[in-house]
Scaffold this active site. Sequence first.
Site, PDB file in Angstrom:
ATOM      1  N   LYS B  71      58.206  34.507  75.400  1.00  0.00           N
ATOM      2  CA  LYS B  71      58.945  33.293  75.747  1.00  0.00           C
ATOM      3  C   LYS B  71      58.010  32.177  76.226  1.00  0.00           C
ATOM      4  CE  LYS B  71      61.771  34.295  78.755  1.00  0.00           C
ATOM      5  NZ  LYS B  71      60.831  34.000  79.840  1.00  0.00           N
ATOM      6  N   THR B  73      54.873  31.976  75.579  1.00  0.00           N
ATOM      7  CA  THR B  73      54.038  31.626  74.428  1.00  0.00           C
ATOM      8  C   THR B  73      54.762  30.628  73.529  1.00  0.00           C
ATOM      9  OG1 THR B  73      53.152  33.866  74.591  1.00  0.00           O
ATOM     10  CG2 THR B  73      52.669  32.654  72.565  1.00  0.00           C
ATOM     11  N   ARG B  94      56.555  28.371  85.014  1.00  0.00           N
ATOM     12  CA  ARG B  94      56.380  29.029  86.311  1.00  0.00           C
ATOM     13  C   ARG B  94      54.947  29.539  86.457  1.00  0.00           C
ATOM     14  NH1 ARG B  94      60.020  33.685  85.880  1.00  0.00           N
ATOM     15  NH2 ARG B  94      59.564  33.294  83.699  1.00  0.00           N
ATOM     16  N   LYS B 105      51.273  43.843  83.444  1.00  0.00           N
ATOM     17  CA  LYS B 105      51.122  42.764  82.472  1.00  0.00           C
ATOM     18  C   LYS B 105      49.688  42.328  82.224  1.00  0.00           C
ATOM     19  CE  LYS B 105      54.711  39.791  82.203  1.00  0.00           C
ATOM     20  NZ  LYS B 105      55.608  38.707  82.649  1.00  0.00           N
ATOM     21  N   ALA B 273      63.246  36.080  87.468  1.00  0.00           N
ATOM     22  CA  ALA B 273      64.652  35.835  87.123  1.00  0.00           C
ATOM     23  C   ALA B 273      65.530  37.050  87.344  1.00  0.00           C
ATOM     24  CB  ALA B 273      64.756  35.376  85.673  1.00  0.00           C
ATOM     25  N   PHE B 301      63.003  35.936  81.771  1.00  0.00           N
ATOM     26  CA  PHE B 301      63.665  37.078  81.129  1.00  0.00           C
ATOM     27  C   PHE B 301      64.723  36.633  80.111  1.00  0.00           C
ATOM     28  CE2 PHE B 301      62.149  39.299  85.088  1.00  0.00           C
ATOM     29  CZ  PHE B 301      61.198  40.054  84.433  1.00  0.00           C
ATOM     30  N   PHE B 381      55.839  38.802  64.638  1.00  0.00           N
ATOM     31  CA  PHE B 381      54.799  39.802  64.870  1.00  0.00           C
ATOM     32  C   PHE B 381      54.235  40.226  63.516  1.00  0.00           C
ATOM     33  CE2 PHE B 381      54.605  41.460  69.288  1.00  0.00           C
ATOM     34  CZ  PHE B 381      55.434  40.525  69.863  1.00  0.00           C
ATOM     35  N   TRP B 409      51.442  32.291  68.481  1.00  0.00           N
ATOM     36  CA  TRP B 409      50.434  33.202  69.027  1.00  0.00           C
ATOM     37  C   TRP B 409      49.203  33.167  68.134  1.00  0.00           C
ATOM     38  CZ3 TRP B 409      47.165  37.241  68.450  1.00  0.00           C
ATOM     39  CH2 TRP B 409      46.795  37.956  69.606  1.00  0.00           C
TER      40      TRP B 409
END
Lengths: 556, 556
Positions: B71, B73, B94, B105, B273, B301, B381, B409
């Site tokens: 998200k 990205t 954020r 992560k 979130a 999220f 992807f 990406w």
Amino acid sequence: MKTDISIAQETKLKPIVEIAAKLGLTEDDLELYGKHKAKISFDKIQSLEDNPLGKLILVTAINPTPAGEGKSTVTIGLADALNHQGHQAIIALREPSLGPVMGVKGGAAGGGYAQVLPMEDINLHFTGDMHAITTANNALAALIDNHLQQGNELGLDPRRIIWKRVLDLNDRALRQITIGLGGPVNGLPREDGFDITVASEIMAILCLASDLTDLKARLGKIVLGYNWQQEPVYVSDLQVEGALALLLKDALKPNLVQTIYGTPALVHGGPFANIAHGCNSVIATKTALHLADYTVTEAGFGADLGAEKFLDIKVPNLPKSPDAIVVVATLRALKMHGGVNKDNLAQENLPAIKAGFANLKRHVKNMIAYGIPVVVALNRFVSDTPAELALLETLCNELELPVALTEVWEQGALGGKVLAEQVLATMAEKSSHYRRLYQDQDSLQEKAEKIVKSIYGGKSLQLSAKAKKQLETFAKHGWDKLPICMAKTQYSFSDNPALLGAPNDFEVTIREFVPKTGAGFVVALTGDVLTMPGLPKAPAALNMDVTADGQAKGLF
Amino acid sequence: MKTDISIAQETKLKPIVEIAAKLGLTEDDLELYGKHKAKISFDKIQSLEDNPLGKLILVTAINPTPAGEGKSTVTIGLADALNHQGHQAIIALREPSLGPVMGVKGGAAGGGYAQVLPMEDINLHFTGDMHAITTANNALAALIDNHLQQGNELGLDPRRIIWKRVLDLNDRALRQITIGLGGPVNGLPREDGFDITVASEIMAILCLASDLTDLKARLGKIVLGYNWQQEPVYVSDLQVEGALALLLKDALKPNLVQTIYGTPALVHGGPFANIAHGCNSVIATKTALHLADYTVTEAGFGADLGAEKFLDIKVPNLPKSPDAIVVVATLRALKMHGGVNKDNLAQENLPAIKAGFANLKRHVKNMIAYGIPVVVALNRFVSDTPAELALLETLCNELELPVALTEVWEQGALGGKVLAEQVLATMAEKSSHYRRLYQDQDSLQEKAEKIVKSIYGGKSLQLSAKAKKQLETFAKHGWDKLPICMAKTQYSFSDNPALLGAPNDFEVTIREFVPKTGAGFVVALTGDVLTMPGLPKAPAALNMDVTADGQAKGLF
């Protein structure tokens, strides 16, 4: 009388790049934090290695009153005065801890016209060094508890984990806690506690490391606890020294700021001298020595604590020892050591000064025993009378001790003129022949005994049963060759804060040793000294505020 | 394939003053933190008040897989693409939390060629905002315990203190603790616990405050607990909102950084979130709207959590509502929602996509119900097959839903071209008519029921005995007119993380409410959601390191 913060806020600060330029630093050598703070890059620090070393002047003090004797203020004012007289001087100070700032002190960046600026930032979050240390410390704690939770491959004994959590706050309720309650998803229940960040081993490591590589190596050597076989377990066993070093990579760079007078100041590292080693970082001091002809630095609290540790713990990590030591005294503190109640310190009292002089005398004698020339700085207060001042001068003259009146709080650089001249004259006359108090090969007990007898003037050292047992195991682990870092009240030569003046015939009791093998010393806890302070009934925080446009209020 | 950090470190960053200049900001409007980060001054923010407002694009997502659906990205790539096409776009994101960065992560600043930089700084201490929040939170906790210790004038019931301590770390062992042990000098023993900083009310306050004055007022309105008469006690009763605001004065200023492409990004505030309101700060979003034609922002999220809170909690504090909403989906996540095990998500599976589409469909329907045009972004992807992509397009077309493939990406700005065009076209075609889900005058139960039924698609809301009792007392205190902030798993529409897809006929149970009267909402804890995460068996910290010259390693 103007408050410190109003003087600070009236000062027009120069851009920090201008201050840096005085030291031959370009904007490329800096990482700016706003217009008036900067970190010096590792590249630049490394490139300075071949620069000649300037003179090093260490400022320390007698045992203080609770209000402090203005040691930072004198440090700042002395450097300002040296610059004012056309010399090139720089300051190397510690960073304030937010705990006391929000508790009793309300600030710790000098005072009056001898302050480092921007005092609001320096007293609050500054460039985030303390926060990085807190974070690295607590990340390690979380990783340890996670290791217990996830199978405990290293066989850590949860009853013997000595790594504590920290916060840079005064929070007595966190001294002794139980964690991991509430069932298996919340980890393994065990006893724990929080220290104040400035007492943490990571703070000491940051202050003693020579560079990032050394920092990481020291982090790996931290003992976090013991396994079921009672063998020490190190951070390197957990393999997280890389992550911890990553969290500290910016915090390790010294911070450049300026005084009201415009003197450059490296403010970096902030260990307390009563519960830690009490000196600013080796990197900052070394960088300062490479950048200017005179570096003025301080060691926390009285010379029995900060200066002893500076000379026995920090100096072996520095390229040189001090060329002179300034011992700061106030008539108020001398009167207190002479038996006067703290409410009556403003009244003239010659006999009390004469009696209290014993405290100053012992500190001076101790410093001279290190082979370093000493100057006494009398930090003048408005309540001091001419007769009192004359008496102190006489007492010093009897000992052939150079003494200088300083009025830097009121007058800034000009108020430090006499002291600066005296320090320069003393360094010109006498050379320094540094001798460490103890040797590495002395046992921990011998080291502690030398400190207690030679520095504190005590009769003997006592060890609790626990401490005795620890000495045996520490020797087995090879930790007995480390220097010792005494945790002791700052108010007395002894471990009893009520024993003022220059007491004799007292015993000092070590109740517990704490190995700080990453920092490279062993802490000895004496008396009932606490590694997490509490807040007073009316904390300084009650007076703090911020205006709608972001001006700080209530800092001192 | 290059790692995120290697792509980031190969990028030559522009000086942040150059990025700022694109927005009409001069160096005087900035407070620099190094060469590539800056805070925007309050003066400048205020002077922008009369600028016109740009378009607001909110990026949200379907219920994610544990790896996330990219998200942030997509948010970054979409703004890069808008700029690449000659528009003027800015990002409002954020700040990452160090807990998950060191846990699972390893980083949270976008990915591939759609990152905000310097990613190492943003992922670690950044400009210290999180640390300031942690410090203010824990200073309040220390002041509360000190109040108990020093006579407890306010008559606080130590069993009913609801203010918890926080750390920005994943540390399960601190979830439930007892403090103040060890006798009278260590305070009053009581139960306590730590939340992660991003779940704290101070984080929410910082993110919702319009300026320093509003911040201070909100801090004063925090309920810290109850007295012996069970009446709420506020921070203003302790009179420390000034000190807390002082600690937060710099943290309240938005941080300016840049993307790899050079797009300006305001990265500010970081509530999660699932356990908090999940949106970046109102100040940053408002400033962005004043500075550029297009502001692209995200909500954490899935849209059931972040977007619902953005629309029901944050928008009433903003000068405008979103002009378009982008819902990010991945084929991997759709397959997971269609019943595929997480180890088989790389294999082509058309029936699973068809089944899992129900999750996306419900989120889209929900967003449209707010009156805002929606675009679906399929974050591609490498494992996605042409047949799968074609199927998703067909499914979207059947609903007349604009869909765009994004490859930001891999390709950065170019990979967001189709999405940017689609978003612009949609905003040109359809206008936004924002309707909030509930009204202030709805009771807390009505608000929660509307969320559970209209957003989650659940059958009913259940309240624990405790929650029911709380509703009565909250109504008495006048807190029932506040919005509700649901704390719920991010993996499912329901409160059960295993219930994927678009479940129906489920109940959502609120086990407890937590008043956050300073933030201005009431948190509802559902299922077994935790406000302090734990670390995994092999934390990301194990891979982190730093080179001798300060280069970060092991961040993603």
